[in-house]
Scaffold this motif. Sequence first.
Motif, PDB file in Angstrom:
ATOM      1  N   ASP A  70     -11.033   3.913   6.462  1.00  0.00           N
ATOM      2  CA  ASP A  70     -11.594   3.982   5.109  1.00  0.00           C
ATOM      3  C   ASP A  70     -11.093   2.770   4.314  1.00  0.00           C
ATOM      4  O   ASP A  70      -9.889   2.614   4.086  1.00  0.00           O
ATOM      5  CB  ASP A  70     -11.146   5.283   4.436  1.00  0.00           C
ATOM      6  CG  ASP A  70     -11.753   5.454   3.053  1.00  0.00           C
ATOM      7  OD1 ASP A  70     -12.440   4.523   2.570  1.00  0.00           O
ATOM      8  OD2 ASP A  70     -11.541   6.511   2.444  1.00  0.00           O
ATOM      9  N   SER A 107     -12.871   2.032   1.393  1.00  0.00           N
ATOM     10  CA  SER A 107     -13.645   2.146   0.149  1.00  0.00           C
ATOM     11  C   SER A 107     -12.784   1.998  -1.097  1.00  0.00           C
ATOM     12  O   SER A 107     -13.299   1.747  -2.170  1.00  0.00           O
ATOM     13  CB  SER A 107     -14.370   3.500   0.111  1.00  0.00           C
ATOM     14  OG  SER A 107     -13.433   4.558   0.091  1.00  0.00           O
ATOM     15  N   ASP A 144      -9.521  -6.663   6.952  1.00  0.00           N
ATOM     16  CA  ASP A 144      -8.573  -7.781   7.065  1.00  0.00           C
ATOM     17  C   ASP A 144      -7.725  -7.950   5.811  1.00  0.00           C
ATOM     18  O   ASP A 144      -6.885  -8.841   5.748  1.00  0.00           O
ATOM     19  CB  ASP A 144      -9.285  -9.088   7.443  1.00  0.00           C
ATOM     20  CG  ASP A 144     -10.106  -9.682   6.307  1.00  0.00           C
ATOM     21  OD1 ASP A 144     -10.330  -8.990   5.293  1.00  0.00           O
ATOM     22  OD2 ASP A 144     -10.543 -10.845   6.439  1.00  0.00           O
ATOM     23  N   PRO A 187       2.560  -2.265   0.167  1.00  0.00           N
ATOM     24  CA  PRO A 187       2.839  -2.427  -1.265  1.00  0.00           C
ATOM     25  C   PRO A 187       4.088  -1.674  -1.705  1.00  0.00           C
ATOM     26  O   PRO A 187       4.764  -2.102  -2.647  1.00  0.00           O
ATOM     27  CB  PRO A 187       1.586  -1.866  -1.943  1.00  0.00           C
ATOM     28  CG  PRO A 187       0.905  -1.037  -0.916  1.00  0.00           C
ATOM     29  CD  PRO A 187       1.263  -1.610   0.409  1.00  0.00           C
ATOM     30  N   ALA A 188       4.412  -0.582  -1.023  1.00  0.00           N
ATOM     31  CA  ALA A 188       5.611   0.166  -1.402  1.00  0.00           C
ATOM     32  C   ALA A 188       6.855  -0.677  -1.141  1.00  0.00           C
ATOM     33  O   ALA A 188       7.806  -0.687  -1.936  1.00  0.00           O
ATOM     34  CB  ALA A 188       5.683   1.482  -0.632  1.00  0.00           C
ATOM     35  N   ASP A 241       0.256   2.246 -10.424  1.00  0.00           N
ATOM     36  CA  ASP A 241      -0.608   3.284  -9.850  1.00  0.00           C
ATOM     37  C   ASP A 241      -1.504   2.711  -8.758  1.00  0.00           C
ATOM     38  O   ASP A 241      -1.745   3.358  -7.736  1.00  0.00           O
ATOM     39  CB  ASP A 241      -1.450   3.940 -10.944  1.00  0.00           C
ATOM     40  CG  ASP A 241      -2.229   5.127 -10.387  1.00  0.00           C
ATOM     41  OD1 ASP A 241      -1.658   5.859  -9.550  1.00  0.00           O
ATOM     42  OD2 ASP A 241      -3.402   5.299 -10.752  1.00  0.00           O
ATOM     43  N   ASN A 254      -0.748   0.463  -6.732  1.00  0.00           N
ATOM     44  CA  ASN A 254       0.063   0.308  -5.528  1.00  0.00           C
ATOM     45  C   ASN A 254       0.450   1.638  -4.904  1.00  0.00           C
ATOM     46  O   ASN A 254       0.594   1.734  -3.685  1.00  0.00           O
ATOM     47  CB  ASN A 254       1.279  -0.560  -5.829  1.00  0.00           C
ATOM     48  CG  ASN A 254       0.878  -2.011  -5.887  1.00  0.00           C
ATOM     49  OD1 ASN A 254       0.682  -2.650  -4.856  1.00  0.00           O
ATOM     50  ND2 ASN A 254       0.672  -2.532  -7.091  1.00  0.00           N
ATOM     51  N   ALA A 255       0.599   2.652  -5.737  1.00  0.00           N
ATOM     52  CA  ALA A 255       0.851   3.989  -5.176  1.00  0.00           C
ATOM     53  C   ALA A 255      -0.339   4.407  -4.322  1.00  0.00           C
ATOM     54  O   ALA A 255      -0.195   4.877  -3.185  1.00  0.00           O
ATOM     55  CB  ALA A 255       1.071   4.992  -6.309  1.00  0.00           C
ATOM     56  N   ARG A 256      -1.518   4.220  -4.870  1.00  0.00           N
ATOM     57  CA  ARG A 256      -2.705   4.617  -4.105  1.00  0.00           C
ATOM     58  C   ARG A 256      -2.867   3.738  -2.871  1.00  0.00           C
ATOM     59  O   ARG A 256      -3.166   4.238  -1.782  1.00  0.00           O
ATOM     60  CB  ARG A 256      -3.956   4.534  -4.990  1.00  0.00           C
ATOM     61  CG  ARG A 256      -5.158   5.043  -4.225  1.00  0.00           C
ATOM     62  CD  ARG A 256      -6.379   5.267  -5.065  1.00  0.00           C
ATOM     63  NE  ARG A 256      -7.446   5.788  -4.198  1.00  0.00           N
ATOM     64  CZ  ARG A 256      -8.724   5.661  -4.433  1.00  0.00           C
ATOM     65  NH1 ARG A 256      -9.135   5.059  -5.531  1.00  0.00           N
ATOM     66  NH2 ARG A 256      -9.621   6.149  -3.600  1.00  0.00           N
ATOM     67  N   ALA A 313      -0.599   2.232  -1.170  1.00  0.00           N
ATOM     68  CA  ALA A 313       0.402   2.589  -0.154  1.00  0.00           C
ATOM     69  C   ALA A 313      -0.063   3.803   0.651  1.00  0.00           C
ATOM     70  O   ALA A 313       0.070   3.841   1.888  1.00  0.00           O
ATOM     71  CB  ALA A 313       1.740   2.875  -0.827  1.00  0.00           C
ATOM     72  N   LEU A 314      -0.616   4.784  -0.044  1.00  0.00           N
ATOM     73  CA  LEU A 314      -1.057   5.999   0.651  1.00  0.00           C
ATOM     74  C   LEU A 314      -2.312   5.747   1.485  1.00  0.00           C
ATOM     75  O   LEU A 314      -2.450   6.277   2.591  1.00  0.00           O
ATOM     76  CB  LEU A 314      -1.318   7.108  -0.370  1.00  0.00           C
ATOM     77  CG  LEU A 314      -0.061   7.609  -1.087  1.00  0.00           C
ATOM     78  CD1 LEU A 314      -0.434   8.533  -2.237  1.00  0.00           C
ATOM     79  CD2 LEU A 314       0.879   8.321  -0.119  1.00  0.00           C
ATOM     80  N   GLU A 315      -3.214   4.944   0.939  1.00  0.00           N
ATOM     81  CA  GLU A 315      -4.433   4.645   1.701  1.00  0.00           C
ATOM     82  C   GLU A 315      -4.086   3.854   2.969  1.00  0.00           C
ATOM     83  O   GLU A 315      -4.659   4.082   4.035  1.00  0.00           O
ATOM     84  CB  GLU A 315      -5.415   3.842   0.838  1.00  0.00           C
ATOM     85  CG  GLU A 315      -5.986   4.612  -0.350  1.00  0.00           C
ATOM     86  CD  GLU A 315      -7.047   5.635   0.039  1.00  0.00           C
ATOM     87  OE1 GLU A 315      -7.331   5.791   1.235  1.00  0.00           O
ATOM     88  OE2 GLU A 315      -7.586   6.302  -0.881  1.00  0.00           O
ATOM     89  N   ASP A 354      -1.244   3.972   4.512  1.00  0.00           N
ATOM     90  CA  ASP A 354      -0.606   4.943   5.413  1.00  0.00           C
ATOM     91  C   ASP A 354      -1.659   5.708   6.214  1.00  0.00           C
ATOM     92  O   ASP A 354      -1.483   5.978   7.409  1.00  0.00           O
ATOM     93  CB  ASP A 354       0.214   5.948   4.589  1.00  0.00           C
ATOM     94  CG  ASP A 354       1.689   5.648   4.674  1.00  0.00           C
ATOM     95  OD1 ASP A 354       2.036   4.481   4.953  1.00  0.00           O
ATOM     96  OD2 ASP A 354       2.493   6.580   4.470  1.00  0.00           O
ATOM     97  N   GLU A 355      -2.728   6.069   5.540  1.00  0.00           N
ATOM     98  CA  GLU A 355      -3.813   6.793   6.213  1.00  0.00           C
ATOM     99  C   GLU A 355      -4.474   5.901   7.262  1.00  0.00           C
ATOM    100  O   GLU A 355      -4.800   6.346   8.367  1.00  0.00           O
ATOM    101  CB  GLU A 355      -4.837   7.232   5.157  1.00  0.00           C
ATOM    102  CG  GLU A 355      -5.640   8.429   5.547  1.00  0.00           C
ATOM    103  CD  GLU A 355      -4.807   9.706   5.643  1.00  0.00           C
ATOM    104  OE1 GLU A 355      -4.006   9.976   4.753  1.00  0.00           O
ATOM    105  OE2 GLU A 355      -4.975  10.416   6.659  1.00  0.00           O
TER     106      GLU A 355
END
Lengths: 305, 620
Positions: free
Chosen positions: B416, B418, B426, B447-448, B494, B496-498, B500-502, B504-505
């Motif tokens: 993902d 998006s 890339d 980013p974390a 915020d 970068n929080a998102r 980092a999680l994206e 990770d996914e």
Amino acid sequence: MSHALSAGLGAALLMLWFTSPATAQTSPVDGLGELREEVARARQQTPEAFARLEAVIPQVEVLDSRKRGTLAATAPLFRQLGAQALWPMVERLVFDAGLATQPARDSAKLALQVGMVEATGDLRDARLLPLWKTLLEGAETRRPARRAAAVALAKLESLEAAALLITLSPQEGFRGETVREAMGQCRRLVVAQALAEALARTPAPSEARRLAVALGDIGSFWAWKTSQPKAAPEEGDVRRVAAEALVNAWLNYTGDVQQALTQALMRVDAPETGALIQSMRARTRESNHPALEGLSRRMANNPLR
Amino acid sequence: MSLPPEQRVTSCVPLGVLLSLVLFSGCSAFDSGNDTSQNSDRLTAPFEPNVNLLADVNRDGVVDAEDEAGEDAWTADRGAIFLANIDDDQELCAFSMSSSILSDDALAACNDARDSEVNGDEDLLDLARLRVERWADAPGYAVGSISVTGPASDKVRLFKQIEGEFVSFRIANVLPLSAKNLREGVNIAIEANDIARDPAEWDGYADVVLSIYHVDRPQERFQDTVRLRVAPVVMFHHLTPVRNVYVSRLDIEDSSRFRGDLGRALAESGEPTAFSEFAVEDLWAQDYFEPAYMSMPRLEGGGAQHVIQVNYRSANVNWGATKAPLREAGRIVYWLRGRNQAAVQQYQTGMSSESQTLNSLGNTEVIPPYEKDGVKYPLGRLLRGRGPDSEPDFQPDPSFTKMLEAQAVQPPVYLDTSWLAVAHVDETLSFLPADTPRGWIALVADPAQARRMLQNAQAQGHGEAKLFTGMRWPYDRPAEATVSELLNHAGVMDANARAALEIDEQLLILREATGLTDDEIVRVPFLFQNAPNGATALQPGTVNLLSVSRSLVIAPDPHGLVIDGKDIFKVQLEEALAPHGIRVHWTDTWDLYHLGGGEVHCATNSAREVPSTKWWESGR
């Protein structure tokens, strides 16, 4: 937007009016008269600011031709003009009678509009609320332009802005979607409650995903750690409301929507999250327990901490 | 082979077709030559032809008796191969960068397979060979044909060697064979006029059938079938070194400086690479096209591959009032078309304008070769970005996706993207060769970690230290930002929080697909920021680099935080790559590329040394 969602947001709006005497005296849907006066005054006092804005607009074409995605980032172009550029940009955004020079390409026209909205929105100037209202109620059909205006409105983080967002959010189609996407940038409890109520109505997956991201935005603990949110005392409540909504919705969805809910929960990282998941576990059937335990584990290993 | 009578089959090729061949191809097609057999026994003599069609089934570059076994099937071990002859060996195709002079469709229509000729000696090398084995006793009333029927029938052209020349006939998928041909044996050649694009239309296989029959009993045929597969298009992975690096050439100082630095770094790399510059206004050489290749066993090549480079044109459909349907700079694939250089475009209209960025080819990368749970991917797998299932309007062009998947040898992994404004894989991931059991490592944006690095710097008293010193946003606004300013920016934090999680996914999916371990992942810290339609790199995204060889990458200068005279972001990446023997050449991308949403990888493209691993051994 579904009727149910509309009802949820409407209830939040009603609550806002009853709990906010200050807003009851100042209409959030003020006209553009004051802005028109400011622009006229600026034209007299700082005509060079208008000339400077016109001088940089050809650069939009250059940035557009060099963009990698579908939309060039032009806001820095306008931010560098400083505070004096505010009224020239407002004039172009809302009082332009179609006479101002426009870039030739459609993509550059869009980049110009979005860039000016972003740059003015970054100023978080409460006087601009009628501008955002006008743009969001207007005939603009370009999604990024509407989204940028909604974000600019959200960034005001005033109760008036919150009320206007909630009012505009039930609009049909992408007009409402762009508002709901932006609501998470307005870190106010009433907005969090509106988003939570909307998610509680179990909307369609695409809408649920949108609301999950917005709840992640509004409750984002990395954002709340900064000094920028205007309603710092509301942090605990905002994050709790967001977490509650996200946990309550979690079992209603699968796939990418559940994943978005999980990510939003991690971004919010409310202290109550663990207890909320346990409470959900107690209320739900046993077959859901492994999934909830998995969620608990992910929260325990939240990489954002 | 000679077929027993019970293997006689009913005609597949309509008689009308054969009649047409007779009419259109003149006498030579069925010329019985020095036929001395008499017609007196044609009604009574046994008709037992030697029906034997051979192709290079064992893939050794030679058509001989060893190719007999398993010729009518196609497996990882055996099966003949042919090429889509869509290059332009004699460089006869017209070209213009202007769609008003030459339309996209007109450009795409020209290549060596569009005519019925063999376009010179080089073109001959692009044709796969078959051979009709001689039937020495073929009587004058024996005739035959070579044909391809079914979905492949309009995808192939057959050639017959006559007096040393390969010639085709009016109907491309059918060749007539005379009694003389049958007695002497005949060399056949085959080309495809396209690659496989849609398995529902054509899966890339062609069954070539030799039919021999008694001229008085045309319905009673003796047949031999050989199955061929058209070569898939294979994209390059980073484990082989660059052999041609491409970049857009704009007539501005920033472009000149970037190209100069890139050229010098490549020259000093020791790799024998070409450096190609395109005079187009589009900066993003990574996006508007993608070099790939197709190959078959080289004729008498001792096991070597005969390779045609295939340059995909991106399926970025223009929106708004434009004359041409597709991104203009992508026409460069037709400029490149020439000897052993082919071009492919594939697109469909009607997708959302926002989704078009997914069709840029910086959003289609290759995970290098690996094996997991006993399943081998010897040419790696494509890695593509897409939107979530719940966003059907934000997906890559379905027809292009279908075409990539139809190649089959590099089954894609989807992530993902998006949440990114540009939405390309890339921007967050890259792969580099390394001396590890797997042979490569993954570089992953983090980013974390970038935030932690800045927090540590702040804690050490560097809160007022600046990033981006000397850099400017467009129109001269200083870009400098202090550590504290960035850490106190709600929007940046915020975002970068998102991010980092994206990421990770994304990494979760990559790990699941490949089995990557922590030791095989190099974290690449940089911050993201929010843009109107998603996240973009706030600091130059150092993961977006050009892998030159096993020992060199060219990466964007992060213009990061300088402490004690050293950019801590540079030091981090250099130290992370040094154990793998990889050196970083830093180059400045700020003005020309970073501000537009990309870095070094986005700015360049590369054709690489063709891997020694042959696609036909991939088992797919």
